[in-house]
Design a protein around this motif. Sequence first.
Motif, PDB file in Angstrom:
ATOM      1  N   VAL A   1     -11.934   0.746  -1.955  1.00 42.70           N
ATOM      2  CA  VAL A   1     -11.073   1.468  -2.896  1.00 42.70           C
ATOM      3  C   VAL A   1     -11.899   2.431  -3.738  1.00 42.70           C
ATOM      4  CG1 VAL A   1      -9.324   1.238  -4.704  1.00 42.70           C
ATOM      5  CG2 VAL A   1      -9.743  -0.664  -3.143  1.00 42.70           C
TER       6      VAL A   1
ATOM      7  N   LEU B   1      -7.150  -4.277   2.483  1.00 47.24           N
ATOM      8  CA  LEU B   1      -7.913  -3.172   3.075  1.00 47.24           C
ATOM      9  C   LEU B   1      -9.018  -3.724   3.974  1.00 47.24           C
ATOM     10  CD1 LEU B   1      -8.049  -0.804  -0.014  1.00 47.24           C
ATOM     11  CD2 LEU B   1      -6.835  -0.361   2.134  1.00 47.24           C
TER      12      LEU B   1
ATOM     13  N   LYS C   1      -3.383  14.309   2.344  1.00 45.25           N
ATOM     14  CA  LYS C   1      -3.055  12.938   1.958  1.00 45.25           C
ATOM     15  C   LYS C   1      -3.441  11.954   3.069  1.00 45.25           C
ATOM     16  CE  LYS C   1       0.740  10.127   0.339  1.00 45.25           C
ATOM     17  NZ  LYS C   1       2.179   9.941   0.306  1.00 45.25           N
TER      18      LYS C   1
ATOM     19  N   GLY D   1      -3.549   7.226  -2.107  1.00 43.13           N
ATOM     20  CA  GLY D   1      -2.492   6.301  -2.529  1.00 43.13           C
ATOM     21  C   GLY D   1      -2.361   6.304  -4.047  1.00 43.13           C
TER      22      GLY D   1
ATOM     23  N   GLU E   1      -9.526   2.122   4.201  1.00 45.27           N
ATOM     24  CA  GLU E   1      -9.943   2.545   2.859  1.00 45.27           C
ATOM     25  C   GLU E   1      -8.765   3.197   2.154  1.00 45.27           C
ATOM     26  OE1 GLU E   1     -13.180   5.212   2.868  1.00 45.27           O
ATOM     27  OE2 GLU E   1     -14.651   3.671   3.438  1.00 45.27           O
ATOM     28  N   LEU E   2      -8.834   3.232   0.826  1.00 43.83           N
ATOM     29  CA  LEU E   2      -7.767   3.862   0.053  1.00 43.83           C
ATOM     30  C   LEU E   2      -8.399   4.624  -1.100  1.00 43.83           C
ATOM     31  CD1 LEU E   2      -4.601   3.889  -0.234  1.00 43.83           C
ATOM     32  CD2 LEU E   2      -4.893   2.046  -1.889  1.00 43.83           C
ATOM     33  N   ASN E   3      -7.929   5.844  -1.321  1.00 43.16           N
ATOM     34  CA  ASN E   3      -8.360   6.625  -2.482  1.00 43.16           C
ATOM     35  C   ASN E   3      -7.180   6.753  -3.432  1.00 43.16           C
ATOM     36  OD1 ASN E   3     -11.111   7.302  -1.755  1.00 43.16           O
ATOM     37  ND2 ASN E   3     -10.159   8.389  -0.045  1.00 43.16           N
ATOM     38  N   ILE E   4      -7.287   6.078  -4.554  1.00 45.68           N
ATOM     39  CA  ILE E   4      -6.184   6.080  -5.504  1.00 45.68           C
ATOM     40  C   ILE E   4      -6.307   7.296  -6.406  1.00 45.68           C
ATOM     41  CG2 ILE E   4      -5.184   4.880  -7.477  1.00 45.68           C
ATOM     42  CD1 ILE E   4      -6.206   2.270  -6.056  1.00 45.68           C
TER      43      ILE E   4
ATOM     44  N   PHE F   1      -5.402  -5.447  -3.024  1.00 44.71           N
ATOM     45  CA  PHE F   1      -5.839  -4.241  -2.300  1.00 44.71           C
ATOM     46  C   PHE F   1      -7.129  -4.519  -1.537  1.00 44.71           C
ATOM     47  CE2 PHE F   1      -3.820  -0.284  -4.514  1.00 44.71           C
ATOM     48  CZ  PHE F   1      -2.569  -0.777  -4.212  1.00 44.71           C
TER      49      PHE F   1
ATOM     50  N   ARG G   1      -6.559   9.502   2.926  1.00 44.62           N
ATOM     51  CA  ARG G   1      -5.920   8.221   2.621  1.00 44.62           C
ATOM     52  C   ARG G   1      -5.633   8.068   1.116  1.00 44.62           C
ATOM     53  NH1 ARG G   1     -10.043   8.056   5.958  1.00 44.62           N
ATOM     54  NH2 ARG G   1     -11.369   7.616   4.171  1.00 44.62           N
TER      55      ARG G   1
ATOM     56  N   LEU H   1       0.813  -1.215   0.000  1.00 46.45           N
ATOM     57  CA  LEU H   1       0.000   0.000   0.000  1.00 46.45           C
ATOM     58  C   LEU H   1       0.848   1.268   0.000  1.00 46.45           C
ATOM     59  CD1 LEU H   1      -2.604  -1.258   2.627  1.00 46.45           C
ATOM     60  CD2 LEU H   1      -2.913  -1.157   0.163  1.00 46.45           C
ATOM     61  N   GLU H   2       2.178   1.107  -0.064  1.00 43.78           N
ATOM     62  CA  GLU H   2       3.075   2.264  -0.050  1.00 43.78           C
ATOM     63  C   GLU H   2       3.621   2.511  -1.442  1.00 43.78           C
ATOM     64  OE1 GLU H   2       6.613   2.726   2.526  1.00 43.78           O
ATOM     65  OE2 GLU H   2       5.429   1.625   4.001  1.00 43.78           O
TER      66      GLU H   2
END
Length: 471
Positions: free
Chosen positions: A159, A128, A212, A218, A134-137, A124, A216, A20-21
């Motif tokens: 996502v 997650l 950021k 990414g 959660e992740l916002n790409i 992902f 969240r 996730l990095e």
Amino acid sequence: MNYLSTRGHPDRKRFCDILLEGLAPDGGLYLPEQYPKIDTATLAKWRDLPYAELAFEILSLYIDDIPPADLKAICAKTYTAEVFGTDEIVPLRELEDGVYLEALSNGPTLAFKDMAMQLLGNLFEYELARRGAELNILGATSGDTGSAAEYAMRGKKGVRVFMTSPDGRMSPFQQAQMFSLQDANIHNIAITGVFDDCQDIVKAVSNDLGFKRKYRIGTVNSINWARLLAQVVYYFAGYFQATASNDKPVSFTVPSGNFGNVCAGHVARMMGLPIQTLVVATNENDVLDEFFRTGVYRVRAAVDTHETSSPSMDISKASNFERFVFDLVGRDAAKLRKLFVDDLGLEGRFDLSADPAFKDAAERFGFKSSRSTHADRLATIRDTDKRFATLVDPHTADGLKAAREFLVPGVPMVVLETALPIKFAETLVEALGEEPARPKKFEGIEALPKRVVKLPADAEAVKAYIAQNCD
Ligand SMILES: *Cc1c(COP(=O)(O)O)cnc(C)c1O
């Protein structure tokens, strides 16, 4: 398996942390502490495995923080005939004596990036959910990467994708591919500007650390180790299809831009897959060809980056190249830092021509390289159509042209097919006078309703849009 940074940061990480990095905290790229070595008995065991099981075996060597049964299920769900068109997933066909095409482009967006991105989407979602996160790409695309990311993340829980693209500058087919997606978690943002504006916005938003963290944010860019790892698998699958036994060498030719695809070949070779040569094929943007010929790595300015008919290889610097150079200099992080931070930072180039590490690089690591022009692409597309009744896209044409310069009798040469011709119809029409056939599922997509918002080239406007759409 632990992962380290190419620039020497003391921390060691596990797979799911780096999944996730993006970059390591010191600006370096993540690599495994060592490459697992595959012996002939293991190769023999793997030879007849279906693709998803082969993927599981290889991924298992690098991922020890997902339970095996879960990882196996993720691989089985990802690599299906339904998504990739055939049971082989990456079928190989012989074009002429000793020259093969490995089909990597039969996934949802018709380019090889699906091979890794589809796995990334499932990884992902899994990770997650496990973290309750959660992740916002946020991304910028001029075509292939954005659509591969959207098709991989559509409908995935936890996502959201916010994909910026330059308004009106993608091909009608590419626009239709992305904008026709109606999934609630996919957001297309057409920016009034050019691709560089989109990239600047992504950078500006990522540099606002408060924003950021709160939202969240990414990325899914090509330096992600999981993408590279997924690509290692098809080198093994190509090798098994091109040979009858595990003592035969095979060479690969790879149409290259950011050095992600061919770096996966390097990893496969380091693991012990009998790869004789890895041919790096470039177009007029020949940073990589120049390096392998001379030992000088000279990144180009934006004005010196050519817009070509193999646009996915139009790069000014190759973002994964640092991984290979780390191995080339014997994993000496101080030396790596001097090259990539001091020399590149100050002068925009580094020179290894007099370094013993470069002198025997071709021998130790098997790399060769070549470069093609627009005229070469047209000639190769015509020749391949005429002699073999096969259509290739301009990137694959760059590969075929380079491959022919390094043929060795008795050693199969596998050229990676990185996109289907329909994605680059304009160049096919220029070469052959007619449009390539379009797969059924894409018939008439230009007429579908489009889901896209238009925003000015302004990071604040994009931030506001993300904030509004994050509940
Ligand atoms: C991304 C891409 C490439 C370049 O691959 P890298 O991993 O960046 O070297 C080549 N061809 C096509 C069609 C692509 O989409």
